[in-house]
Scaffold this motif. Structure first.
Motif, mmCIF file in Angstrom:
data_model
loop_
_atom_site.group_PDB
_atom_site.id
_atom_site.type_symbol
_atom_site.label_atom_id
_atom_site.label_comp_id
_atom_site.label_asym_id
_atom_site.label_seq_id
_atom_site.Cartn_x
_atom_site.Cartn_y
_atom_site.Cartn_z
ATOM 1 N N MET A 118 0.834 -1.205 0.000
ATOM 2 C CA MET A 118 0.000 0.000 0.000
ATOM 3 C C MET A 118 0.871 1.259 0.000
ATOM 4 N N CYS A 119 1.894 1.244 -0.813
ATOM 5 C CA CYS A 119 2.843 2.363 -0.839
ATOM 6 C C CYS A 119 2.214 3.663 -1.314
ATOM 7 N N SER A 120 1.062 3.597 -1.973
ATOM 8 C CA SER A 120 0.406 4.817 -2.439
ATOM 9 C C SER A 120 -0.409 5.493 -1.335
ATOM 10 N N THR A 121 -0.605 4.800 -0.203
ATOM 11 C CA THR A 121 -1.388 5.375 0.898
ATOM 12 C C THR A 121 -0.686 5.162 2.239
ATOM 13 N N PRO A 122 0.547 5.674 2.361
ATOM 14 C CA PRO A 122 1.278 5.457 3.611
ATOM 15 C C PRO A 122 0.812 6.394 4.718
ATOM 16 N N PRO A 123 1.101 6.086 5.969
ATOM 17 C CA PRO A 123 1.525 4.785 6.468
ATOM 18 C C PRO A 123 0.360 3.794 6.453
ATOM 19 N N ALA A 124 0.715 2.538 6.279
ATOM 20 C CA ALA A 124 -0.296 1.499 6.143
ATOM 21 C C ALA A 124 -0.105 0.423 7.206
ATOM 22 N N LEU A 125 -1.206 -0.253 7.505
ATOM 23 C CA LEU A 125 -1.129 -1.376 8.440
ATOM 24 C C LEU A 125 -2.164 -2.423 8.073
ATOM 25 N N LEU A 126 -1.952 -3.606 8.586
ATOM 26 C CA LEU A 126 -2.925 -4.684 8.494
ATOM 27 C C LEU A 126 -3.480 -4.915 9.886
ATOM 28 N N ALA A 127 -4.777 -4.799 10.023
ATOM 29 C CA ALA A 127 -5.458 -5.131 11.269
ATOM 30 C C ALA A 127 -6.110 -6.476 11.005
ATOM 31 N N ASP A 128 -5.468 -7.532 11.486
ATOM 32 C CA ASP A 128 -5.800 -8.901 11.091
ATOM 33 C C ASP A 128 -5.632 -8.975 9.571
ATOM 34 N N ALA A 129 -6.675 -9.183 8.804
ATOM 35 C CA ALA A 129 -6.537 -9.286 7.344
ATOM 36 C C ALA A 129 -6.987 -8.017 6.626
ATOM 37 N N GLU A 130 -7.400 -6.998 7.374
ATOM 38 C CA GLU A 130 -7.886 -5.766 6.750
ATOM 39 C C GLU A 130 -6.761 -4.758 6.584
ATOM 40 N N ALA A 131 -6.516 -4.363 5.337
ATOM 41 C CA ALA A 131 -5.480 -3.386 5.032
ATOM 42 C C ALA A 131 -6.043 -1.980 5.174
ATOM 43 N N LEU A 132 -5.304 -1.145 5.859
ATOM 44 C CA LEU A 132 -5.711 0.243 6.082
ATOM 45 C C LEU A 132 -4.580 1.168 5.675
ATOM 46 N N GLY A 133 -4.903 2.204 4.906
ATOM 47 C CA GLY A 133 -3.903 3.165 4.485
ATOM 48 C C GLY A 133 -4.147 4.523 5.096
ATOM 49 N N CYS A 134 -3.163 5.400 4.947
ATOM 50 C CA CYS A 134 -3.222 6.769 5.479
ATOM 51 C C CYS A 134 -3.550 6.769 6.972
ATOM 52 N N VAL A 135 -2.965 5.845 7.700
ATOM 53 C CA VAL A 135 -3.233 5.714 9.133
ATOM 54 C C VAL A 135 -2.411 6.755 9.888
ATOM 55 N N SER A 136 -3.053 7.404 10.819
ATOM 56 C CA SER A 136 -2.368 8.382 11.665
ATOM 57 C C SER A 136 -2.482 7.923 13.121
ATOM 58 N N PRO A 137 -1.698 8.531 13.997
ATOM 59 C CA PRO A 137 -1.831 8.185 15.419
ATOM 60 C C PRO A 137 -3.254 8.369 15.934
ATOM 61 N N ALA A 138 -3.988 9.321 15.364
ATOM 62 C CA ALA A 138 -5.373 9.558 15.789
ATOM 63 C C ALA A 138 -6.296 8.390 15.436
ATOM 64 N N HIS A 139 -5.929 7.591 14.448
ATOM 65 C CA HIS A 139 -6.744 6.444 14.038
ATOM 66 C C HIS A 139 -6.548 5.213 14.920
ATOM 67 N N VAL A 140 -5.486 5.190 15.689
ATOM 68 C CA VAL A 140 -5.111 3.991 16.442
ATOM 69 C C VAL A 140 -6.220 3.516 17.372
ATOM 70 N N ARG A 141 -6.784 4.411 18.145
ATOM 71 C CA ARG A 141 -7.840 4.027 19.095
ATOM 72 C C ARG A 141 -9.040 3.434 18.355
ATOM 73 N N GLU A 142 -9.368 3.993 17.200
ATOM 74 C CA GLU A 142 -10.483 3.497 16.382
ATOM 75 C C GLU A 142 -10.201 2.085 15.856
ATOM 76 N N VAL A 143 -8.981 1.848 15.399
ATOM 77 C CA VAL A 143 -8.593 0.522 14.892
ATOM 78 C C VAL A 143 -8.691 -0.519 16.005
ATOM 79 N N ILE A 144 -8.133 -0.196 17.167
ATOM 80 C CA ILE A 144 -8.172 -1.111 18.317
ATOM 81 C C ILE A 144 -9.623 -1.354 18.741
ATOM 82 N N GLY A 145 -10.416 -0.300 18.790
ATOM 83 C CA GLY A 145 -11.825 -0.424 19.162
ATOM 84 C C GLY A 145 -12.594 -1.317 18.211
ATOM 85 N N ALA A 146 -12.327 -1.185 16.917
ATOM 86 C CA ALA A 146 -13.023 -2.027 15.932
ATOM 87 C C ALA A 146 -12.658 -3.492 16.118
#
Length: 173
Positions: free
Chosen positions: A137-165
């Motif tokens: 996902m180099c076109s939407t950095p920074p990126a992460l995989l939450a289990d099998a779901e790929a997420l791009g343009c992740v910021s520190p503000a998104h972290v709580r939302e990812v964990i909550g989901a």
């Protein structure tokens, strides 16, 4: 294999017997051929959270493969591995494009939110943090995989939302 289990403490023998039963069910589902090795290992990892030495031996036995061949596959693929992982694995990309876009800040937010360093698992066994060398996902950095779901343009503000989901998926699921 059952002879090996006879000399073990009762709880270890019961866990071993359950593991062997699970492996036999996976072999029945996927087939007793070497081409079934990856699906068997993936399903076993999903069910038990790890691929133990005993599991590798039993799988090798069932597929007519050398134990070193099974171990080689387990240790080669980072999504398998021998370490026990949490129910949810968050993999943060650390390629150059992601690093330049803020991976370090996202990593710090994940570590603070979960109270563990990268490479660690929460004491309750729910979350594991790992780095990934590339998740495509180099076109939407920074990126992460939450289990099998790929997420791009992740910021520190998104972290709580990812964990909550991920926590909410446990409740729903």
């Amino acid at each position: 294999m059952t002879a090996m289990l006879q000399n073990l403490p009762a709880t270890v023998a019961e866990e071993g017997a359950a593991l062997i039963t699970a492996i036999d069910a996976l072999v029945a589902r996927h087939g007793a051929k070497r081409g079934a090795l990856l699906p068997i290992l993936q399903d076993l990892r999903a069910e038990f959270g790890e691929v133990s030495d005993l599991a590798m031996q039993v799988i090798a036995d069932r597929l007519g493969a050398a134990p070193s061949e099974v171990q080689g596959v387990v240790t080669f693929y980072s999504f398998l591995g021998v370490d026990k992982r949490g129910r949810h694995v968050i993999r943060l990309c650390r390629t150059l494009s992601c690093m330049m876009a803020g991976t370090r800040d996202v990593a710090a937010a994940l570590e603070a939110e979960l109270g563990i360093p990268f490479g660690g698992t929460t004491p309750d066994g729910v979350f594991t943090l790992e780095y990934a060398n590339c998740i495509g996902m180099c076109s939407t950095p920074p990126a992460l995989l939450a289990d099998a779901e790929a997420l791009g343009c992740v910021s520190p503000a998104h972290v709580r939302e990812v964990i909550g989901a991920l926590r909410a998926s446990d409740v729903q699921g």
